[in-house]
Design a protein around this motif. Structure first.
Motif, PDB file in Angstrom:
ATOM      1  N   LEU A  51       0.834  -1.190   0.000  1.00 11.11           N
ATOM      2  CA  LEU A  51       0.000   0.000   0.000  1.00 11.11           C
ATOM      3  C   LEU A  51       0.873   1.246   0.000  1.00 11.11           C
ATOM      4  CD1 LEU A  51      -2.874  -0.788   2.505  1.00 11.11           C
ATOM      5  CD2 LEU A  51      -2.916  -0.862   0.018  1.00 11.11           C
ATOM      6  N   LYS A  52       0.644   2.102  -0.985  1.00 12.30           N
ATOM      7  CA  LYS A  52       1.371   3.364  -1.023  1.00 12.30           C
ATOM      8  C   LYS A  52       0.690   4.356  -0.104  1.00 12.30           C
ATOM      9  CE  LYS A  52      -1.247   5.174  -4.905  1.00 12.30           C
ATOM     10  NZ  LYS A  52      -1.192   5.726  -6.241  1.00 12.30           N
ATOM     11  N   GLY A  53       1.387   5.434   0.179  1.00 11.98           N
ATOM     12  CA  GLY A  53       0.793   6.468   1.006  1.00 11.98           C
ATOM     13  C   GLY A  53       1.817   7.481   1.439  1.00 11.98           C
ATOM     14  N   TYR A  54       1.369   8.406   2.256  1.00 12.06           N
ATOM     15  CA  TYR A  54       2.261   9.393   2.838  1.00 12.06           C
ATOM     16  C   TYR A  54       2.015   9.418   4.338  1.00 12.06           C
ATOM     17  CZ  TYR A  54       3.891  13.841   4.591  1.00 12.06           C
ATOM     18  OH  TYR A  54       4.502  14.803   5.358  1.00 12.06           O
ATOM     19  N   ALA A  62       5.556   4.071   8.730  1.00 11.45           N
ATOM     20  CA  ALA A  62       5.853   4.975   7.615  1.00 11.45           C
ATOM     21  C   ALA A  62       5.319   4.424   6.296  1.00 11.45           C
ATOM     22  CB  ALA A  62       7.355   5.199   7.514  1.00 11.45           C
ATOM     23  N   ARG A  63       4.955   5.327   5.396  1.00 15.27           N
ATOM     24  CA  ARG A  63       4.488   4.961   4.058  1.00 15.27           C
ATOM     25  C   ARG A  63       5.175   5.858   3.032  1.00 15.27           C
ATOM     26  NH1 ARG A  63       2.929   1.428   6.573  1.00 15.27           N
ATOM     27  NH2 ARG A  63       0.902   0.469   6.732  1.00 15.27           N
ATOM     28  N   PHE A  64       5.469   5.264   1.886  1.00 13.87           N
ATOM     29  CA  PHE A  64       6.047   5.964   0.745  1.00 13.87           C
ATOM     30  C   PHE A  64       5.146   5.749  -0.464  1.00 13.87           C
ATOM     31  CE2 PHE A  64      10.112   6.967   2.607  1.00 13.87           C
ATOM     32  CZ  PHE A  64      10.289   5.991   3.569  1.00 13.87           C
ATOM     33  N   ASP A 119       0.000  12.911  -2.927  1.00 11.14           N
ATOM     34  CA  ASP A 119      -0.121  12.581  -4.348  1.00 11.14           C
ATOM     35  C   ASP A 119      -1.261  13.316  -5.049  1.00 11.14           C
ATOM     36  OD1 ASP A 119      -2.288  11.207  -3.362  1.00 11.14           O
ATOM     37  OD2 ASP A 119      -1.689   9.252  -4.155  1.00 11.14           O
ATOM     38  N   THR A 120      -1.730  14.405  -4.459  1.00  9.11           N
ATOM     39  CA  THR A 120      -2.762  15.218  -5.104  1.00  9.11           C
ATOM     40  C   THR A 120      -2.103  16.353  -5.898  1.00  9.11           C
ATOM     41  OG1 THR A 120      -2.978  16.581  -3.115  1.00  9.11           O
ATOM     42  CG2 THR A 120      -4.476  14.700  -3.317  1.00  9.11           C
ATOM     43  N   PRO A 121      -2.761  16.856  -6.940  1.00  8.04           N
ATOM     44  CA  PRO A 121      -2.158  17.887  -7.794  1.00  8.04           C
ATOM     45  C   PRO A 121      -1.689  19.146  -7.051  1.00  8.04           C
ATOM     46  CG  PRO A 121      -4.123  17.012  -8.839  1.00  8.04           C
ATOM     47  CD  PRO A 121      -4.062  16.428  -7.444  1.00  8.04           C
ATOM     48  N   ASP A 122      -2.341  19.506  -5.952  1.00 12.77           N
ATOM     49  CA  ASP A 122      -1.945  20.714  -5.216  1.00 12.77           C
ATOM     50  C   ASP A 122      -0.633  20.535  -4.453  1.00 12.77           C
ATOM     51  OD1 ASP A 122      -3.477  18.916  -3.504  1.00 12.77           O
ATOM     52  OD2 ASP A 122      -3.359  20.499  -1.984  1.00 12.77           O
ATOM     53  N   LYS A 123      -0.151  19.308  -4.317  1.00 10.52           N
ATOM     54  CA  LYS A 123       1.091  19.050  -3.587  1.00 10.52           C
ATOM     55  C   LYS A 123       2.325  19.139  -4.479  1.00 10.52           C
ATOM     56  CE  LYS A 123      -1.009  18.223   0.246  1.00 10.52           C
ATOM     57  NZ  LYS A 123      -0.938  19.154   1.347  1.00 10.52           N
ATOM     58  N   ARG A 124       2.140  19.133  -5.781  1.00 11.22           N
ATOM     59  CA  ARG A 124       3.291  19.193  -6.673  1.00 11.22           C
ATOM     60  C   ARG A 124       3.372  20.527  -7.381  1.00 11.22           C
ATOM     61  NH1 ARG A 124       1.438  14.752 -11.166  1.00 11.22           N
ATOM     62  NH2 ARG A 124       0.894  16.252 -12.753  1.00 11.22           N
ATOM     63  N   GLY A 125       4.582  20.880  -7.795  1.00 11.75           N
ATOM     64  CA  GLY A 125       4.787  22.153  -8.481  1.00 11.75           C
ATOM     65  C   GLY A 125       6.268  22.425  -8.646  1.00 11.75           C
ATOM     66  N   LYS A 126       6.601  23.691  -8.893  1.00  7.35           N
ATOM     67  CA  LYS A 126       8.003  24.071  -9.116  1.00  7.35           C
ATOM     68  C   LYS A 126       8.402  25.247  -8.240  1.00  7.35           C
ATOM     69  CE  LYS A 126       6.841  26.980 -12.973  1.00  7.35           C
ATOM     70  NZ  LYS A 126       6.248  26.892 -14.250  1.00  7.35           N
ATOM     71  N   VAL A 127       7.882  25.302  -7.043  1.00  6.86           N
ATOM     72  CA  VAL A 127       8.114  26.417  -6.136  1.00  6.86           C
ATOM     73  C   VAL A 127       9.447  26.256  -5.413  1.00  6.86           C
ATOM     74  CG1 VAL A 127       7.236  27.627  -4.094  1.00  6.86           C
ATOM     75  CG2 VAL A 127       5.631  26.703  -5.791  1.00  6.86           C
ATOM     76  N   ASN A 128      10.297  27.279  -5.480  1.00  5.28           N
ATOM     77  CA  ASN A 128      11.521  27.353  -4.687  1.00  5.28           C
ATOM     78  C   ASN A 128      11.192  28.017  -3.359  1.00  5.28           C
ATOM     79  OD1 ASN A 128      13.315  26.226  -6.602  1.00  5.28           O
ATOM     80  ND2 ASN A 128      13.455  28.172  -7.661  1.00  5.28           N
TER      81      ASN A 128
END
Length: 181
Positions: A51-54, A62-64, A119-128
């Protein structure tokens, strides 16, 4: 000097768990490997294998989500590019016993080091910016470097979804090279 010690760790196992210990046998003249889970669900303790997760936490809690790469720094701390969660995780290793195997083996406490994990779209991006406010998009590779002149702890991350190389130092994530487009 063959580089094989009890602290070597190998690539991820299916299901978001990883770990490997090695010992060197001078008698037999080859490496004797024992594979066991340092962090993530374990076969002997969890019904949640695969099972994947965070989830940050100790050992099998722990989950990855598709860990892509890992590196150990000079303080024997692991850093994992948690590709599916779009972040960098830190695994501090301690010794502990296992349920199924006799003896003492390495266990890990997992925490978020950089990025806004999930793993939701709001968690990823290119923010420094500051480690826990920065955003990655499928970070897949990672390496460690200790700057000799300043003694700074530096991580370099291949941020594959953003087509960039990112630098993590002094609590800040920055773009070293590349751009999406």
């Amino acid at each position: 000097g063959h580089g094989l010690t009890s602290t070597n760790v190998a690539s991820p196992e299916p299901g978001g768990s990883f770990g490997m210990s090695w010992s060197w046998s001078k008698t037999e003249g080859n490496a004797q490997g024992i594979v066991h889970t340092i962090a993530g669900p374990r076969e002997d303790m969890s019904m949640n294998i695969g099972l994947k997760g965070y989830v940050d936490g100790f050992d099998s809690v722990a989950r990855f989500n598709s860990p892509g790469d890992l590196v150990m720094d000079d303080n024997k701390v692991l850093f994992v590019s948690d590709t599916g969660n779009h972040c960098i995780r830190k695994v501090e290793i301690s010794m502990g016993s296992t349920f199924r195997l006799s003896g003492t083996f390495q266990k890990g406490t997992v925490s978020t080091y950089a990025g806004t994990c999930g793993d939701t779209p709001d968690k990823r991006g290119k923010v420094n910016g500051p480690f826990l406010q920065a955003k990655f998009d499928h970070p897949i590779g990672i390496t460690f470097y200790r700057e000799p002149s300043t003694n700074k702890h530096i991580l370099f991350v291949c941020d594959s979804g953003n087509h960039r190389i990112r630098k993590l130092v002094d609590g800040q994530v920055s773009t070293l090279s590349g751009q999406k487009g």
